[in-house]
Design an enzyme around this catalytic site. Sequence first.
Site, PDB file in Angstrom:
ATOM      1  N   SER A 190       0.815  -1.215   0.000  1.00 12.65           N
ATOM      2  CA  SER A 190       0.000   0.000   0.000  1.00 12.65           C
ATOM      3  C   SER A 190       0.846   1.262   0.000  1.00 12.65           C
ATOM      4  CB  SER A 190      -0.944   0.002   1.207  1.00 12.65           C
ATOM      5  OG  SER A 190      -1.817  -1.104   1.153  1.00 12.65           O
ATOM      6  N   HIS A 242       1.057   4.581   4.378  1.00  8.23           N
ATOM      7  CA  HIS A 242       0.383   5.310   3.309  1.00  8.23           C
ATOM      8  C   HIS A 242       0.957   6.715   3.165  1.00  8.23           C
ATOM      9  CE1 HIS A 242      -3.486   2.669   3.880  1.00  8.23           C
ATOM     10  NE2 HIS A 242      -2.453   1.985   3.416  1.00  8.23           N
TER      11      HIS A 242
END
Length: 301
Positions: A190, A242
Amino acid sequence: MGRETSSEIEIMVPPRRGENVVHPLEANPTAPPRPPEQAELRPFRRWTPWLVPVFVVANVIMFAVTMCVNNCPRNSPRPCVAPFLGRFAFNPLKENPLFGPSSSKLEKMGALDVTKVVKEHQGWRLITCIWLHAGVIHILANMLNLLLIGVQLEQEFGFVRIGLLYVISGFGGSLLSALFIRSSISVGASGALFGLLGGMLSELITNWTIFENKFAAIWTLIFIIAINLALGLLPHVDNFAHIGGFISGLLLGFVFFIRPQFEWVGQENVPPGYHTGSVKSKHKIYQYILWIIAAIFLIVG
């Protein structure tokens, strides 16, 4: 990068002015007529994507190897999920709700564990963790998003820049995660995917003049990024990865994705004998400024 889950990303690609077609400048009336095949000029090279599919295959292979090493029927005292899969069966959902292996096997395969990175000098975990996934749901969501985002970027900018962006953004996400999350392991791509999103945003900003519907495009992309960051507040999602991946990708995008002005491209492709008017510079001043600032932050970081 999620510790046990991942958010989905949907991308809407903003159109570029003229759909990557540059029409020739006004011709000199005394010049010979232009041949039909030169009626339209393609200013930017289009690449055949192959690296992103290779990344997808590599992630799937690593997940299969992890499940094979996990061997739930032999190593778990509790009943496994889908036992008909043999050694590829999933650990109980109470241990891993994403249909995947145990945390101990993920750690064995190279998951990010801050204690091992700092005290045992296993810095390689900052890279290996981005190729591991916590379960079937995790890897399906990430690989679908990687194909949707990465293939388009590789078509536009080539495998070298996209490969560097993906790996460095994943490393940046792992680094920020290691600084703030010390109590559990972390795996997933991610952070690298958010790096691709950050690269798309910086590409839109630095190449502002070649986009149509500029503000609609940038607000749409910002909205998508904000939604996915908000999903990172859910349990078991590593939002620090992230954010770290996004910042890394944003800075790299200013360096890797700078494009020349359409006017300059038109001048370079005008056949001999045609009038081009005043000479245009290849890039605008603000593009150089953003490039320098991003390069300084990357070097310092």
